[in-house]
Design a protein around this motif. Structure first.
Motif, PDB file in Angstrom:
ATOM      1  N   ALA A  62      30.228  18.356   8.584  1.00  0.00           N
ATOM      2  CA  ALA A  62      30.871  18.971   7.047  1.00  0.00           C
ATOM      3  C   ALA A  62      32.268  19.720   7.840  1.00  0.00           C
ATOM      4  O   ALA A  62      32.340  20.162   9.194  1.00  0.00           O
ATOM      5  N   VAL A  63      33.516  19.721   7.751  1.00  0.00           N
ATOM      6  CA  VAL A  63      34.839  20.218   8.027  1.00  0.00           C
ATOM      7  C   VAL A  63      34.709  21.689   6.533  1.00  0.00           C
ATOM      8  O   VAL A  63      35.225  20.946   5.392  1.00  0.00           O
TER       9      VAL A  63
ATOM     10  N   THR B 107      47.714  15.394   1.965  1.00  0.00           N
ATOM     11  CA  THR B 107      48.355  14.032   2.219  1.00  0.00           C
ATOM     12  C   THR B 107      47.255  13.401   2.435  1.00  0.00           C
ATOM     13  O   THR B 107      46.616  12.443   1.734  1.00  0.00           O
ATOM     14  N   TYR B 108      46.653  14.840   3.551  1.00  0.00           N
ATOM     15  CA  TYR B 108      45.192  13.629   4.797  1.00  0.00           C
ATOM     16  C   TYR B 108      44.048  13.634   3.759  1.00  0.00           C
ATOM     17  O   TYR B 108      43.350  12.544   3.712  1.00  0.00           O
ATOM     18  N   THR B 109      43.690  14.416   2.903  1.00  0.00           N
ATOM     19  CA  THR B 109      42.526  14.706   2.444  1.00  0.00           C
ATOM     20  C   THR B 109      42.556  13.740   0.931  1.00  0.00           C
ATOM     21  O   THR B 109      42.049  13.309   1.182  1.00  0.00           O
ATOM     22  N   ASN B 110      43.225  13.210   0.481  1.00  0.00           N
ATOM     23  CA  ASN B 110      43.815  12.356   0.235  1.00  0.00           C
ATOM     24  C   ASN B 110      43.407  11.032  -0.294  1.00  0.00           C
ATOM     25  O   ASN B 110      43.232  10.182  -0.665  1.00  0.00           O
ATOM     26  N   ALA B 111      43.488  11.132   0.982  1.00  0.00           N
ATOM     27  CA  ALA B 111      43.716   9.448   2.070  1.00  0.00           C
ATOM     28  C   ALA B 111      42.637   9.702   2.111  1.00  0.00           C
ATOM     29  O   ALA B 111      41.960   8.437   1.915  1.00  0.00           O
ATOM     30  N   ILE B 112      41.669  10.367   2.746  1.00  0.00           N
ATOM     31  CA  ILE B 112      39.963  10.893   2.794  1.00  0.00           C
ATOM     32  C   ILE B 112      39.402   9.560   1.819  1.00  0.00           C
ATOM     33  O   ILE B 112      37.952  10.001   1.518  1.00  0.00           O
ATOM     34  N   LYS B 113      39.755  10.660   0.271  1.00  0.00           N
ATOM     35  CA  LYS B 113      38.736  10.427  -0.382  1.00  0.00           C
ATOM     36  C   LYS B 113      39.608   8.852  -1.221  1.00  0.00           C
ATOM     37  O   LYS B 113      38.751   8.200  -1.646  1.00  0.00           O
ATOM     38  N   THR B 114      40.336   8.484  -1.433  1.00  0.00           N
ATOM     39  CA  THR B 114      40.381   7.368  -1.250  1.00  0.00           C
ATOM     40  C   THR B 114      40.122   6.122  -0.831  1.00  0.00           C
ATOM     41  O   THR B 114      39.215   4.982  -1.646  1.00  0.00           O
TER      42      THR B 114
ATOM     43  N   HIS C 114      32.517   9.710   6.136  1.00  0.00           N
ATOM     44  CA  HIS C 114      31.498  10.177   5.754  1.00  0.00           C
ATOM     45  C   HIS C 114      30.692  11.334   5.933  1.00  0.00           C
ATOM     46  O   HIS C 114      30.070  12.438   5.309  1.00  0.00           O
ATOM     47  N   ILE C 115      31.763  12.220   6.248  1.00  0.00           N
ATOM     48  CA  ILE C 115      31.962  13.484   6.605  1.00  0.00           C
ATOM     49  C   ILE C 115      32.625  14.114   5.915  1.00  0.00           C
ATOM     50  O   ILE C 115      33.423  14.777   5.101  1.00  0.00           O
ATOM     51  N   PRO C 116      31.959  15.201   5.041  1.00  0.00           N
ATOM     52  CA  PRO C 116      32.332  15.355   3.951  1.00  0.00           C
ATOM     53  C   PRO C 116      33.608  16.610   3.923  1.00  0.00           C
ATOM     54  O   PRO C 116      33.245  17.560   4.799  1.00  0.00           O
ATOM     55  N   HIS C 117      34.373  16.797   3.457  1.00  0.00           N
ATOM     56  CA  HIS C 117      35.629  17.987   3.101  1.00  0.00           C
ATOM     57  C   HIS C 117      35.742  19.279   2.152  1.00  0.00           C
ATOM     58  O   HIS C 117      35.664  18.510   1.263  1.00  0.00           O
ATOM     59  N   LEU C 118      36.347  20.448   3.514  1.00  0.00           N
ATOM     60  CA  LEU C 118      36.179  21.339   1.241  1.00  0.00           C
ATOM     61  C   LEU C 118      37.434  22.451   2.576  1.00  0.00           C
ATOM     62  O   LEU C 118      37.000  22.614   3.618  1.00  0.00           O
ATOM     63  N   THR C 119      38.787  22.438   1.434  1.00  0.00           N
ATOM     64  CA  THR C 119      39.830  22.991   1.714  1.00  0.00           C
ATOM     65  C   THR C 119      39.610  24.390   0.839  1.00  0.00           C
ATOM     66  O   THR C 119      39.790  24.197  -0.547  1.00  0.00           O
TER      67      THR C 119
ATOM     68  N   GLY D 264      36.720   6.236  -0.715  1.00  0.00           N
ATOM     69  CA  GLY D 264      35.688   6.301  -0.352  1.00  0.00           C
ATOM     70  C   GLY D 264      35.167   7.977   0.385  1.00  0.00           C
ATOM     71  O   GLY D 264      33.531   7.474   0.068  1.00  0.00           O
ATOM     72  N   GLY D 265      35.358   8.696   0.972  1.00  0.00           N
ATOM     73  CA  GLY D 265      35.395  10.260   1.160  1.00  0.00           C
ATOM     74  C   GLY D 265      34.816  10.835  -0.185  1.00  0.00           C
ATOM     75  O   GLY D 265      35.204  11.325  -1.152  1.00  0.00           O
ATOM     76  N   THR D 266      34.304  12.471   0.363  1.00  0.00           N
ATOM     77  CA  THR D 266      34.051  13.448  -0.092  1.00  0.00           C
ATOM     78  C   THR D 266      34.894  14.590   0.462  1.00  0.00           C
ATOM     79  O   THR D 266      34.966  14.714   1.304  1.00  0.00           O
ATOM     80  N   THR D 267      35.972  14.702  -0.429  1.00  0.00           N
ATOM     81  CA  THR D 267      37.230  15.656  -0.520  1.00  0.00           C
ATOM     82  C   THR D 267      37.414  16.923  -1.769  1.00  0.00           C
ATOM     83  O   THR D 267      38.027  16.401  -2.437  1.00  0.00           O
TER      84      THR D 267
END
Length: 348
Positions: free
Chosen positions: A247-248, A295-302, A269-274, A304-307
């Protein structure tokens, strides 16, 4: 905006439904071990420099000091606190921001326990680092090994950058300081806070990243919590070791990765929290930083990731500065972070 607030309220309610056990604020912390060590770095050799005569103490005779020879540079220092009975499945790595050291996480300027102690009491093994060129990591000779001149941050500069108040609001006289309304940072302790500032080099990112990557390979699987400048190092560490970072958590990242140059799906597959504090709209600099991170975390969400985002003022928690982990409500924010980690299955 109403939709955003409703979504935040729903997320807070979800966290409340799986809220972690309260963290004790007093009592002994049972440790299995405390280890401090350096990791990373390389050998550099200097030659052709003049030999000098030095006196190392008033009573001693002078002696020759020959700067020619081998040096060890580019290393990182970490102190590893291992609990006797950890509750978390993996340790928590705490990475500081620019011009700072691991002190960021230890004790607040007004003397309260920092996030390091909070998460130990919550059951996490913790690793607090001093990045390359900071604190106990030491630094290379300038300009013979590191040609760049270091930056030394003034108290005046920090006032605006850390959003304690408007850029012109600092004064050495406390009565003349202009803080933002409702400021949570203990501005009366500004002198105590700024004693921890250290020199910062702007050309050592590659060495810093290399040392952090070596740390991840040595101690992880893990959760990484990073502040400010550490954003790019945490994001990159996850990209380079997606099997080891579980996790991040980024506290107001001042930098991120370009999703065009990296593959966001690699870390989906790595959950990200800001986590974001208050008064960002008063700072064009921080609005740019936030846009870069999102911009980066939205790309992870797009991909299929958890941000997830904890936007403190949008949740009704007002007054937080850039130094969230030192603000008066630091434990309240730490609990939100921990509850998110519980939701990700990090605790046993």
């Amino acid at each position: 905006m109403n939709l955003k607030i409703c979504m935040l309220a729903a997320w807070v309610a979800l966290l409340a439904g799986c809220a972690s056990t309260a963290v004790p604020t007093k009592g002994p912390i049972a440790l299995e071990s405390v280890r401090g060590y350096h990791i990373g770095g390389e050998r550099k050799t200097l030659s052709g420099l003049p030999v000098k005569e030095v006196r190392t103490n008033p009573q001693a005779p002078t002696r020759k000091s020959d700067p020619n020879g081998d040096y060890q540079v580019g290393q990182l220092y970490v102190q590893h606190f291992a609990l006797a009975s950890p509750k978390a499945k993996v340790p928590l790595l705490l990475w500081h921001g620019g011009g700072l050291t691991g002190v960021t996480w230890e004790t607040t300027p007004d003397g309260r326990a920092g996030w390091h102690e909070y998460f130990m009491r919550a059951g996490y093994d913790t690793l607090v680092s001093d990045a390359v060129e900071r604190g106990r990591s030491s630094w290379a000779r300038y300009p013979e090994i590191n040609p760049a001149e270091p930056e030394h941050r003034t108290i005046d500069q920090s006032w605006g950058i850390f959003r304690f108040g408007p850029a012109d609001g600092y004064s050495a006289e406390v009565s003349k300081q202009k803080a933002y309304p409702g400021m949570q940072f203990p501005v009366a302790a500004i002198d105590q806070f700024t004693k921890q500032f250290v020199a910062r080099w702007t050309n050592t990112d590659a060495q810093i990243q290399s040392a952090y990557d070596a740390l991840v390979q040595r101690v992880c699987p893990c959760v990484i919590v990073g502040h400010s400048q550490a954003g790019q190092f945490v994001y990159t560490a996850a990209q380079r070791a997606p099997d080891k970072v579980k996790a991040v958590v980024l506290i107001e990242p001042a930098s991120a990765l370009d999703p065009v140059k990296v593959d966001p799906a690699r870390v989906k597959h790595i959950p990200h929290l800001t986590v974001w504090g208050d008064y960002l709209a008063d700072s064009a600099l921080w609005m740019r930083y936030r846009n870069t991170a999102e911009t980066y975390t939205n790309a992870i969400k797009t991909a299929g990731g958890t941000t997830d985002t904890i936007d403190l003022p949008a949740m009704g928690i007002r007054g937080n500065s850039h130094m969230v982990m030192m603000d008066r409500n630091s434990d309240q924010v730490a609990r939100l972070v921990r509850d998110w980690l519980v939701k990700q299955g990090i605790e046993k």
